[in-house]
Design an enzyme around this catalytic site. Sequence first.
Site, PDB file in Angstrom:
ATOM      1  N   ASP A 134      14.653 -10.369 -23.129  1.00 19.36           N
ATOM      2  CA  ASP A 134      14.458 -10.158 -24.462  1.00 19.36           C
ATOM      3  C   ASP A 134      16.076  -8.903 -24.308  1.00 19.36           C
ATOM      4  O   ASP A 134      16.364  -8.634 -24.914  1.00 19.36           O
ATOM      5  CB  ASP A 134      12.893  -9.794 -24.031  1.00 19.36           C
ATOM      6  N   ASP A 179       5.982 -10.951 -18.966  1.00 15.05           N
ATOM      7  CA  ASP A 179       6.796 -10.249 -19.181  1.00 15.05           C
ATOM      8  C   ASP A 179       6.659  -9.246 -18.189  1.00 15.05           C
ATOM      9  O   ASP A 179       6.325  -8.096 -17.874  1.00 15.05           O
ATOM     10  CB  ASP A 179       7.040  -9.515 -20.434  1.00 15.05           C
ATOM     11  N   LYS A 193       1.996  -8.285 -19.138  1.00 13.16           N
ATOM     12  CA  LYS A 193       3.118  -7.006 -18.310  1.00 13.16           C
ATOM     13  C   LYS A 193       2.503  -7.480 -17.535  1.00 13.16           C
ATOM     14  O   LYS A 193       1.281  -7.093 -16.360  1.00 13.16           O
ATOM     15  CB  LYS A 193       2.734  -5.997 -18.811  1.00 13.16           C
ATOM     16  N   LYS A 212      13.455  -9.134 -31.607  1.00 10.19           N
ATOM     17  CA  LYS A 212      12.575  -7.752 -31.748  1.00 10.19           C
ATOM     18  C   LYS A 212      13.935  -6.938 -33.290  1.00 10.19           C
ATOM     19  O   LYS A 212      14.752  -6.719 -33.050  1.00 10.19           O
ATOM     20  CB  LYS A 212      12.239  -6.966 -30.628  1.00 10.19           C
ATOM     21  N   GLU A 233       9.335 -13.518 -19.297  1.00  4.07           N
ATOM     22  CA  GLU A 233      10.409 -12.983 -20.074  1.00  4.07           C
ATOM     23  C   GLU A 233      11.119 -12.008 -19.538  1.00  4.07           C
ATOM     24  O   GLU A 233       9.659 -11.207 -18.960  1.00  4.07           O
ATOM     25  CB  GLU A 233       9.163 -12.515 -21.278  1.00  4.07           C
TER      26      GLU A 233
END
Length: 338
Positions: free
Chosen positions: A193, A139, A109, A217, A165
Amino acid sequence: MPALPSLEELLDSAHVVSLPMRVKFRGIMERETLLLRGPRGWGEFCPFPEYDDDESSRWLAAALEAGWLGFPPALRDSIPVNATVPAVPAHRVPDVLARFGRVDAVKIKVAEHGQELSDDIARVTAVREALPEAAIRVDANGGWDVDQAVEALGKLSAFGLEYAEQPVPTIDGLAEVRRRLAAAGTPVLIAADESVRKEDDPLRVARAGAADLIVVKVAPLGGVRRALNIVQQAGLPAVVSSALDTSVGIRAGLALAAALPSLPYACGLGTVSLFASDITLDPLVADDGAIQLRDSHADAGLLEQYAASGERRDWWLERLRRVHAVLAQNQHGLFTGS
């Protein structure tokens, strides 16, 4: 189209739990979720509290698919997964990685509110030092603007990123970042995403040439079958990820990964390791860099141990009533979901 289960049937099967996290993730140290037991197994309904009822209806459709319909046929029984490193200080990276065992890929992250690019570089450096051969992806959750993303990815590319991402929040921004990185000769692929799962039209990112791959997801997209259809129509490589689910939700992610015709990247389905406890005695965690495909059953003792307070249980059951009504009014998609 399968019939929507009645609200009474869902309320009778509902369990609301609050699970402690090992590290802060999305700003929380407790993850609340509502679990439903259907005739085909367990489903998980856990949209984050800030999501409205329309958006949450896709999460409920996914839970109902798992519990009342079951999953499509599997093409593989072992799913490679990445470790996930939250926006922790660099000195905590080894402890976080230790919980995942051997891994071949790590998602880190970055762009956390209140942190600087130097924090991101230090965190990525710590991961690279700990795992010299691992594939690394970052991400940003849309946390940068275009200029910040180009600068950050220019510097982070030195670590051999597999992809970045959602570096910026919008589809137009993703396309601009991708164009500017290519013009600068910066070898970083762009993954979308939020621009897939939060858009009314999840295929727009592909048509706009805004990404090299997409992250899918199950819960935010409305179930395994709907996610499979989106991947097919997008025509881009897909990475299956989770939404900070218990093993029940991870089981649905594994079903999607198992059903995809091609699985070129390790999946972001190792997040159960971020929990201090799960709701099953056989957690779906990685062993030697992969999770073996198997069903997940909530344990009665753990459901009781981690039962949410009466006030929070009432909050979730009222949310379930509202979101079920949204599904009942919507006459298209799996379980009449949007």
